[in-house]
Design a protein around this motif. Structure first.
Motif, short mmCIF file in Angstrom:
data_model
loop_
_atom_site.label_atom_id
_atom_site.label_comp_id
_atom_site.label_asym_id
_atom_site.label_seq_id
_atom_site.Cartn_x
_atom_site.Cartn_y
_atom_site.Cartn_z
N ALA A 103 0.82 -1.21 0.00
CA ALA A 103 0.00 0.00 0.00
C ALA A 103 0.85 1.26 0.00
O ALA A 103 0.32 2.38 0.01
N GLY A 104 2.18 1.08 -0.01
CA GLY A 104 3.07 2.23 -0.04
C GLY A 104 3.35 2.85 1.30
O GLY A 104 3.88 3.96 1.38
N ASN A 105 3.00 2.16 2.37
CA ASN A 105 3.27 2.68 3.71
C ASN A 105 4.75 2.43 4.04
O ASN A 105 5.17 1.29 4.21
N VAL A 106 5.52 3.51 4.16
CA VAL A 106 6.96 3.36 4.40
C VAL A 106 7.35 3.85 5.79
O VAL A 106 8.54 3.92 6.11
N ASP A 107 6.36 4.21 6.59
CA ASP A 107 6.65 4.66 7.95
C ASP A 107 6.93 3.43 8.83
O ASP A 107 6.01 2.75 9.29
N LYS A 108 8.21 3.14 9.04
CA LYS A 108 8.59 1.92 9.76
C LYS A 108 8.10 1.93 11.20
O LYS A 108 7.72 0.88 11.75
#
Length: 308
Positions: A103-108
Motif C-alpha cells: 500500500a506504499g506505507n513506508v513509515d517503519k
C-alpha cells in the motif's frame, strides 16, 4: 447462568465444604479450611500429594461451582514463556507488513506499532489468567509444577508476587483482580521455598475408606453397593503394600466404572485378574498381585465385610 460476584465466594468453612460437595467433591475439613482461607486472603493454594488423589479436580470443581473460567497451565519439562505466557502471531505479522508495503506505507515506526499491537498477540494461559474481569477472575490451575525446571519456577514466582507480566512491545499488563490460583505437584522434585512462601499449603493424602466409598458412590452411582465396598477395601489394602505405584482415587473410580460396565455385583479372583490393569499400571505390581497376594487380599476383604 448469571454472573457471580466476589460476594458469592464462600463466607465460612462450612460453606466451602458445601460448595465442594455441590461440585461432587468429597473433602475433609482440613482441605475446606485451607481452601476457604486461600479464597479469602487471595493467596495461591499449593496442593501436594501423590498422583490421582484429586488435586486437579479441586480446581475444576471451583471453576464449575463459582461459575468462573478455568485456565489450565499443564506443566512439562522445557515449558517456556512463549508456551506459558504469550507469543506473537508471526505469520499474521508478516502478512500485515507485506500489505503495508504494497500500500506504499513506508513509515517503519507506524508499521512496527501496528504489528506489535493486541490483535497480533497470542495469549497463553498465564496472560489469560491475568485478563479476567473484576468480580469474575478465572480459576488458574498450574498443574504438575514439579515437571518444569527451576528457571520457569523463578519466572512464575515473579508473576504470582504482583499478578502482572511485562511484554516489552506493549508494556506491563496487571490483573484487574488476582485469579484464584491452584498449584499442584506430585513431588517428583522439591519446589523452592520462595514460591511456597507465597502460597497456602495442603498435603492431599489418600482418603479414608469411608470417604473413598462416598466418592465412589457419587462418581459411580450405578455401582452395586456391595461391589463398591469391596473395591474400596481392596484398594485400601493395596496402598499398604510396597508397590511401585499405588492406585489413586482416580483408579478406584475407573475400576468401579469398569466392573459396573461388566455387570459385576461383587469381586472374585477371576475378575480381579482380568481387570487389574485398570487399577495398576506397572507390570511388576501386577505380577506381585497375581502371585497369590491378590487372592489373599480378596479373602481378607470378604471376611471383613461379612463380619461387619
Amino acid at each position: 447462568m448469571a454472573d457471580r460476584t466476589v460476594s458469592s465466594l464462600p463466607q465460612s468453612i462450612d460453606e466451602t465444604l458445601a460448595l465442594l460437595e455441590t461440585g461432587g467433591y468429597v473433602a475433609d475439613r482440613a482441605l475446606a479450611t485451607v481452601l476457604f482461607l486461600s479464597l479469602r486472603m487471595k493467596r495461591p493454594l499449593f496442593l501436594e500429594g501423590e498422583a490421582g488423589v484429586g488435586k486437579t479436580e479441586i480446581a475444576k470443581v471451583l471453576a464449575s461451582t463459582l461459575d468462573r473460567p478455568l485456565i489450565r497451565l499443564q506443566c512439562y519439562e522445557g515449558l517456556d514463556i512463549s508456551s506459558a505466557v504469550y507469543e506473537w502471531n508471526y505469520a499474521a505479522q508478516m502478512i500485515e507488513i507485506r500489505l503495508d508495503e504494497a500500500a506504499g506505507n513506508v513509515d517503519k515506526s507506524a508499521i512496527e506499532r501496528n504489528v506489535f499491537s493486541e490483535k497480533f498477540l497470542i495469549r497463553r494461559p498465564v496472560l489469560q489468567a491475568l485478563s479476567g474481569e473484576p468480580g469474575r477472575a478465572p480459576v488458574f490451575l498450574i498443574d504438575e509444577l514439579d515437571r518444569t525446571d527451576e528457571a520457569f519456577e523463578a519466572f512464575l514466582l515473579e508473576v504470582l508476587s504482583d499478578y502482572q507480566v511485562t511484554i516489552p512491545e506493549l508494556g506491563t499488563i496487571v490483573a484487574a483482580e488476582p485469579p484464584v490460583v491452584i498449584i499442584t505437584t506430585n513431588r517428583t522434585r522439591e519446589i523452592h521455598d520462595a514460591l511456597k512462601r507465597r502460597c497456602l499449603y495442603h498435603w492431599v493424602d489418600y482418603p479414608t475408606a469411608e470417604r473413598e466409598l462416598e466418592i465412589v458412590r457419587r462418581k459411580v452411582p450405578a455401582a452395586n453397593e456391595r461391589l463398591s465396598a469391596e473395591i474400596v477395601r481392596y484398594v485400601q489394602k493395596l496402598r499398604d503394600m510396597d508397590l511401585f505405584k499405588l492406585p489413586g482415587v482416580a483408579e478406584t473410580i475407573d475400576w468401579a466404572s469398569a466392573l459396573t460396565e461388566m455387570d459385576k455385583l461383587a469381586l472374585d479372583a477371576e475378575t480381579i485378574s482380568d481387570t487389574i490393569g485398570v487399577l495398576l499400571k506397572y507390570q511388576d505390581d501386577i505380577a506381585r498381585i497375581g502371585a497369590g497376594e491378590g487372592r489373599r487380599i480378596l479373602d481378607e476383604v470378604k471376611s471383613e465385610l461379612n463380619a461387619a
